[in-house]
Design a protein around this motif. Structure first.
Motif, PDB file in Angstrom:
ATOM      1  N   ASN A  25      15.451   7.794  11.951  1.00 30.81           N
ATOM      2  CA  ASN A  25      16.609   6.924  11.873  1.00 30.81           C
ATOM      3  C   ASN A  25      16.378   5.696  10.996  1.00 30.81           C
ATOM      4  OD1 ASN A  25      19.220   6.897  12.600  1.00 30.81           O
ATOM      5  ND2 ASN A  25      18.887   6.303  14.739  1.00 30.81           N
ATOM      6  N   GLY A  26      15.569   5.876   9.958  1.00 30.50           N
ATOM      7  CA  GLY A  26      15.338   4.781   9.019  1.00 30.50           C
ATOM      8  C   GLY A  26      14.275   3.788   9.444  1.00 30.50           C
ATOM      9  N   ILE A  27      13.718   4.002  10.638  1.00 31.42           N
ATOM     10  CA  ILE A  27      12.763   3.033  11.207  1.00 31.42           C
ATOM     11  C   ILE A  27      11.400   3.704  11.362  1.00 31.42           C
ATOM     12  CG2 ILE A  27      12.293   1.659  13.314  1.00 31.42           C
ATOM     13  CD1 ILE A  27      14.722   0.600  11.877  1.00 31.42           C
ATOM     14  N   ILE A  28      10.342   2.919  11.184  1.00 32.36           N
ATOM     15  CA  ILE A  28       8.998   3.436  11.466  1.00 32.36           C
ATOM     16  C   ILE A  28       8.855   3.491  12.988  1.00 32.36           C
ATOM     17  CG2 ILE A  28       6.513   2.997  11.280  1.00 32.36           C
ATOM     18  CD1 ILE A  28       7.184   1.425   8.665  1.00 32.36           C
ATOM     19  N   VAL A 387       5.336  -0.532  13.663  1.00 29.54           N
ATOM     20  CA  VAL A 387       6.351   0.190  14.434  1.00 29.54           C
ATOM     21  C   VAL A 387       7.576  -0.706  14.654  1.00 29.54           C
ATOM     22  CG1 VAL A 387       6.848   1.183  16.705  1.00 29.54           C
ATOM     23  CG2 VAL A 387       4.716   1.755  15.519  1.00 29.54           C
ATOM     24  N   GLY A 388       8.747  -0.142  14.446  1.00 33.39           N
ATOM     25  CA  GLY A 388       9.990  -0.851  14.756  1.00 33.39           C
ATOM     26  C   GLY A 388      10.677  -1.491  13.567  1.00 33.39           C
ATOM     27  N   VAL A 389      10.071  -1.391  12.380  1.00 34.66           N
ATOM     28  CA  VAL A 389      10.694  -2.046  11.218  1.00 34.66           C
ATOM     29  C   VAL A 389      11.258  -1.003  10.252  1.00 34.66           C
ATOM     30  CG1 VAL A 389       9.085  -3.968  11.462  1.00 34.66           C
ATOM     31  CG2 VAL A 389       8.611  -2.189   9.749  1.00 34.66           C
ATOM     32  N   ASP A 390      12.028  -1.472   9.276  1.00 37.26           N
ATOM     33  CA  ASP A 390      12.613  -0.576   8.280  1.00 37.26           C
ATOM     34  C   ASP A 390      11.525   0.254   7.584  1.00 37.26           C
ATOM     35  OD1 ASP A 390      15.061  -1.589   8.865  1.00 37.26           O
ATOM     36  OD2 ASP A 390      15.426  -2.504   6.891  1.00 37.26           O
ATOM     37  N   ALA A 391      11.799   1.548   7.456  1.00 42.82           N
ATOM     38  CA  ALA A 391      10.847   2.426   6.767  1.00 42.82           C
ATOM     39  C   ALA A 391      11.059   2.325   5.262  1.00 42.82           C
ATOM     40  CB  ALA A 391      10.990   3.856   7.257  1.00 42.82           C
ATOM     41  N   ASP A 392      10.724   1.167   4.707  1.00 45.78           N
ATOM     42  CA  ASP A 392      10.703   0.942   3.262  1.00 45.78           C
ATOM     43  C   ASP A 392       9.253   1.149   2.833  1.00 45.78           C
ATOM     44  OD1 ASP A 392      13.314   0.133   3.650  1.00 45.78           O
ATOM     45  OD2 ASP A 392      13.020  -1.929   2.970  1.00 45.78           O
ATOM     46  N   ILE A 393       8.985   2.284   2.222  1.00 46.25           N
ATOM     47  CA  ILE A 393       7.593   2.677   1.974  1.00 46.25           C
ATOM     48  C   ILE A 393       7.412   3.094   0.510  1.00 46.25           C
ATOM     49  CG2 ILE A 393       5.716   4.244   2.674  1.00 46.25           C
ATOM     50  CD1 ILE A 393       6.660   2.928   5.135  1.00 46.25           C
ATOM     51  N   VAL A 394       6.316   2.651  -0.066  1.00 46.52           N
ATOM     52  CA  VAL A 394       5.946   3.103  -1.404  1.00 46.52           C
ATOM     53  C   VAL A 394       4.728   4.005  -1.285  1.00 46.52           C
ATOM     54  CG1 VAL A 394       5.231   2.399  -3.716  1.00 46.52           C
ATOM     55  CG2 VAL A 394       6.736   0.920  -2.383  1.00 46.52           C
ATOM     56  N   ILE A 395       4.848   5.219  -1.775  1.00 50.04           N
ATOM     57  CA  ILE A 395       3.699   6.131  -1.843  1.00 50.04           C
ATOM     58  C   ILE A 395       3.121   5.973  -3.234  1.00 50.04           C
ATOM     59  CG2 ILE A 395       2.925   8.521  -1.624  1.00 50.04           C
ATOM     60  CD1 ILE A 395       5.342   9.027   0.214  1.00 50.04           C
ATOM     61  N   PHE A 396       1.960   5.342  -3.291  1.00 47.81           N
ATOM     62  CA  PHE A 396       1.424   4.833  -4.557  1.00 47.81           C
ATOM     63  C   PHE A 396       0.122   5.540  -4.905  1.00 47.81           C
ATOM     64  CE2 PHE A 396      -0.777   1.733  -7.231  1.00 47.81           C
ATOM     65  CZ  PHE A 396       0.237   1.155  -7.980  1.00 47.81           C
ATOM     66  N   ASP A 397       0.101   6.191  -6.046  1.00 47.49           N
ATOM     67  CA  ASP A 397      -1.128   6.859  -6.500  1.00 47.49           C
ATOM     68  C   ASP A 397      -1.930   5.870  -7.341  1.00 47.49           C
ATOM     69  OD1 ASP A 397      -3.110   8.292  -7.789  1.00 47.49           O
ATOM     70  OD2 ASP A 397      -1.875  10.097  -8.004  1.00 47.49           O
ATOM     71  N   PRO A 398      -3.086   5.450  -6.834  1.00 46.32           N
ATOM     72  CA  PRO A 398      -3.852   4.403  -7.538  1.00 46.32           C
ATOM     73  C   PRO A 398      -4.636   4.922  -8.742  1.00 46.32           C
ATOM     74  CG  PRO A 398      -5.015   5.044  -5.533  1.00 46.32           C
ATOM     75  CD  PRO A 398      -3.733   5.846  -5.559  1.00 46.32           C
ATOM     76  N   LYS A 422      -1.299  -0.205 -21.149  1.00 49.28           N
ATOM     77  CA  LYS A 422      -1.799   0.870 -20.278  1.00 49.28           C
ATOM     78  C   LYS A 422      -2.042   0.310 -18.884  1.00 49.28           C
ATOM     79  CE  LYS A 422      -3.871   3.938 -23.673  1.00 49.28           C
ATOM     80  NZ  LYS A 422      -3.290   3.305 -24.884  1.00 49.28           N
ATOM     81  N   VAL A 423      -1.499   1.009 -17.889  1.00 56.78           N
ATOM     82  CA  VAL A 423      -1.722   0.569 -16.499  1.00 56.78           C
ATOM     83  C   VAL A 423      -2.235   1.734 -15.667  1.00 56.78           C
ATOM     84  CG1 VAL A 423      -0.120  -1.386 -16.403  1.00 56.78           C
ATOM     85  CG2 VAL A 423       0.754   0.918 -15.987  1.00 56.78           C
ATOM     86  N   THR A 424      -2.982   1.388 -14.643  1.00 57.39           N
ATOM     87  CA  THR A 424      -3.492   2.376 -13.703  1.00 57.39           C
ATOM     88  C   THR A 424      -2.793   2.153 -12.370  1.00 57.39           C
ATOM     89  OG1 THR A 424      -5.615   2.242 -14.810  1.00 57.39           O
ATOM     90  CG2 THR A 424      -5.590   3.313 -12.660  1.00 57.39           C
ATOM     91  N   GLY A 425      -2.266   3.247 -11.798  1.00 57.15           N
ATOM     92  CA  GLY A 425      -1.564   3.134 -10.517  1.00 57.15           C
ATOM     93  C   GLY A 425      -0.068   3.163 -10.712  1.00 57.15           C
ATOM     94  N   GLU A 426       0.593   3.991  -9.888  1.00 60.86           N
ATOM     95  CA  GLU A 426       2.042   4.161 -10.074  1.00 60.86           C
ATOM     96  C   GLU A 426       2.692   4.616  -8.762  1.00 60.86           C
ATOM     97  OE1 GLU A 426       4.960   6.436 -13.221  1.00 60.86           O
ATOM     98  OE2 GLU A 426       3.094   7.421 -12.686  1.00 60.86           O
ATOM     99  N   PRO A 427       3.881   4.104  -8.446  1.00 58.50           N
ATOM    100  CA  PRO A 427       4.617   4.633  -7.305  1.00 58.50           C
ATOM    101  C   PRO A 427       5.038   6.080  -7.597  1.00 58.50           C
ATOM    102  CG  PRO A 427       5.514   2.507  -8.005  1.00 58.50           C
ATOM    103  CD  PRO A 427       4.580   2.969  -9.081  1.00 58.50           C
ATOM    104  N   ILE A 428       4.754   6.977  -6.664  1.00 59.93           N
ATOM    105  CA  ILE A 428       5.129   8.375  -6.842  1.00 59.93           C
ATOM    106  C   ILE A 428       6.464   8.640  -6.133  1.00 59.93           C
ATOM    107  CG2 ILE A 428       4.431  10.771  -6.396  1.00 59.93           C
ATOM    108  CD1 ILE A 428       2.653   9.211  -8.414  1.00 59.93           C
ATOM    109  N   SER A 429       6.547   8.158  -4.893  1.00 63.76           N
ATOM    110  CA  SER A 429       7.795   8.279  -4.130  1.00 63.76           C
ATOM    111  C   SER A 429       8.065   6.965  -3.422  1.00 63.76           C
ATOM    112  CB  SER A 429       7.686   9.403  -3.099  1.00 63.76           C
ATOM    113  OG  SER A 429       7.506  10.648  -3.743  1.00 63.76           O
ATOM    114  N   VAL A 430       9.346   6.674  -3.257  1.00 66.74           N
ATOM    115  CA  VAL A 430       9.737   5.403  -2.650  1.00 66.74           C
ATOM    116  C   VAL A 430      10.859   5.657  -1.660  1.00 66.74           C
ATOM    117  CG1 VAL A 430      10.679   3.099  -3.143  1.00 66.74           C
ATOM    118  CG2 VAL A 430       9.067   4.147  -4.746  1.00 66.74           C
ATOM    119  N   LEU A 431      10.685   5.140  -0.445  1.00 66.60           N
ATOM    120  CA  LEU A 431      11.713   5.326   0.588  1.00 66.60           C
ATOM    121  C   LEU A 431      12.330   3.984   0.957  1.00 66.60           C
ATOM    122  CD1 LEU A 431       9.052   7.318   1.458  1.00 66.60           C
ATOM    123  CD2 LEU A 431      10.826   8.173   2.990  1.00 66.60           C
ATOM    124  N   SER A 432      13.636   4.003   1.115  1.00 69.68           N
ATOM    125  CA  SER A 432      14.353   2.830   1.600  1.00 69.68           C
ATOM    126  C   SER A 432      15.002   3.198   2.927  1.00 69.68           C
ATOM    127  CB  SER A 432      15.422   2.424   0.587  1.00 69.68           C
ATOM    128  OG  SER A 432      16.338   1.516   1.165  1.00 69.68           O
TER     129      SER A 432
END
Ligand code: URP
Ligand code: ZN
Ligand code: ZN
Ligand code: ZN
Length: 472
Positions: A25-28, A387-398, A422-432
């Motif tokens: 339901n959008g929450i961790i 636990v209990g907060v918005d599941a705003d998550i970045v899945i980040f490949d370093p 040139k940068v190292t590390g990138e968000p792969i998936s992002v959830l709001s």
């Protein structure tokens, strides 16, 4: 629908640990090792960090400025933000003298409502303090949940407010529970220096930087901090660019004055020489305060590391090179001020900061997310993983390496200020709020799914807002 993110490394402002994360339901709703899948969609985050979604406290989307309007709006701007790992933005609502504040706020709601793909709030510009403004401020805070006010000390005859206005704003904010933000440069001195430069035939983009010397950013920062101490109020200095301003903040903090400071990726990695690029290309790097001599970058990194500066905003304010920046061909003072930064904020801080050992991984999370959420009344709903907060998550490949380029960015603007970096590390998936906005580097979000955020008063947790709503 439940989701479970497995095998990731959760990173917060204080901790780093391996755990699975259950979202409902959008929450961790659960964090633990070997969580049972309970019919949830399973997302494998092996080898990736899980960061709380970035909080960008400084954007200008669809903002009229310099005789034009910023290229990125709440749709393109928030899509680009999401690709970069930012799931909350706070945009600056401009006001006009004599116009009711609520009309300005209505205008900003009209720009953003139904457009944003991630959640957003507003800061409110204060250009004058009179009885009408003072009468409206309580409802700005209580009804709109706008708990930060912005005062411009520069852009004479456009956005600039005088010292009396700044001081009165600080006093009002103290009483109401708001944080005052300043663009700290001495607009009067700049105005004089610009006129002198143009009179002398100095029209190239580099004169934008040379007519805004860093000592007057330091001066304005110290002045605003002094007023803050006198008003016993609280101050947040946006886009700190240089050693002089960082020192002014450190000095004020040492005197016990509540002053916070933000810098931006551009000041950490680019320098004044970019404005000297031939064929008017320097105009791409014209924003205020300007890029500085390179030695300032060490001072900014050190200020982030030691806590003199606490946040990083993008100051996203994008104008096309072709068709917008060229308004200032032959007169640097007419180049629209601003650059496209919303997308690369996390990548640059991770690559140049964490990877190069300048800040720790937990500091990275604090600087890009947690601290801004706390200062701007969004914590813990935003800015952390618990636990209990918005599941705003970045899945980040370093480990991913990539080259920043306008060819691949998602902003609407026709150039990237970090082109070729040139940068190292990138968000792969992002959830709001538990929904993918970006999945495996593809946009899967919904235009208009971003919600307007009513923020808590300065120094209060987000729950205060919810409690109030419930009791109304
Ligand atoms: O040049 C800039 N930074 N444009 C946006 C407005 C501001 O001063 O933040
Ligand atoms: Zn569900
Ligand atoms: Zn500014
Ligand atoms: Zn700005």
């Amino acid at each position: 629908m439940k989701k479970i993110i497995k095998n990731g490394i959760i990173v917060t402002a204080t901790d780093t640990f391996n755990a699975d994360l259950l979202i409902d339901n959008g929450i961790i709703c659960q964090i633990g090792t070997n969580l049972s899948e309970q019919g949830a969609d399973v997302i494998d985050a092996k080898g990736c960090y899980l960061f709380p979604g970035g909080v960008d406290p400084h954007t200008h989307l669809e903002m009229p400025f310099g005789g034009t309007v910023t290229k990125d709006d709440f749709e393109t701007g928030t899509i680009a933000a999401a690709f970069g790992g930012t799931t909350t933005i706070i945009d600056f609502c401009l006001t006009n003298k004599g116009e009711p504040l609520k009309d300005a706020i209505k205008t900003w709601h009209a720009k953003s409502n139904g457009r944003a793909v991630v959640d957003y709030g507003f800061h409110l510009m204060i250009g004058e303090v009179n009885e009408a403004v003072l009468n409206e401020l309580p409802s700005v805070i209580e009804k709109e949940g706008i708990t930060s006010f912005k005062v411009f000390m520069a852009y004479k005859n456009v956005l600039q407010a005088d010292d009396e206005t700044l001081f009165k704003t600080l006093i009002a904010a103290k009483d109401l529970g708001a944080l005052v933000m300043v663009h700290a440069e001495n607009g009067d001195v700049i105005d004089y220096l610009v006129k002198k430069a143009l009179e002398g035939g100095k029209t190239e983009p580099i004169y934008h930087a040379l007519t805004r010397p860093q000592v007057i950013e330091g001066e304005a920062t110290a002045r605003a901090a002094t007023f803050t101490g006198l008003a016993n109020s609280q101050l947040y200095v946006v886009h700190v660019t240089c050693a002089d301003a960082a020192k002014a903040i450190a000095d004020a903090r040492n005197r016990g004055i509540e002053v916070w400071g933000e810098t931006c990726p551009q000041y950490l990695v680019l320098d004044q020489t970019y404005l000297e690029r031939p064929n008017f290309e320097g105009a791409k790097y014209v924003w205020s305060p300007p890029l500085r001599e390179k030695w300032n970058q060490d001072a900014l990194w050190s200020a982030l590391k030691t806590g003199t500066l606490q946040t990083i905003g993008s100051d996203q304010c994008s104008f096309d090179f072709n068709g917008q920046k060229d308004l200032g061909k032959g007169d640097f003072s007419k180049i629209p001020n601003g650059g496209p930064m919303i997308e690369d904020r996390l990548s640059i801080l991770f690559s140049e900061g964490v990877k190069k050992g300048r800040i720790s991984l937990n500091q990275f999370v604090d600087i890009t997310s947690t601290r801004a959420a706390k200062l701007f009344g969004l914590y813990p709903k935003k800015g952390t993983i618990t636990v209990g907060v918005d599941a705003d998550i970045v899945i980040f490949d370093p480990t991913v390496e990539r080259t920043i380029s306008a060819e691949t960015h998602h902003m609407a603007v026709d150039y990237n200020a970090f082109e070729g970096m040139k940068v190292t590390g990138e968000p792969i998936s992002v959830l709001s709020r538990g929904e993918f906005v970006v999945q495996d580097k593809k946009f899967v979000g919904t235009v208009g799914a971003g919600q307007y955020l009513k923020r808590a008063k300065y120094g209060k947790n987000y729950e205060t807002v919810e409690d109030k709503t419930l009791s109304m």
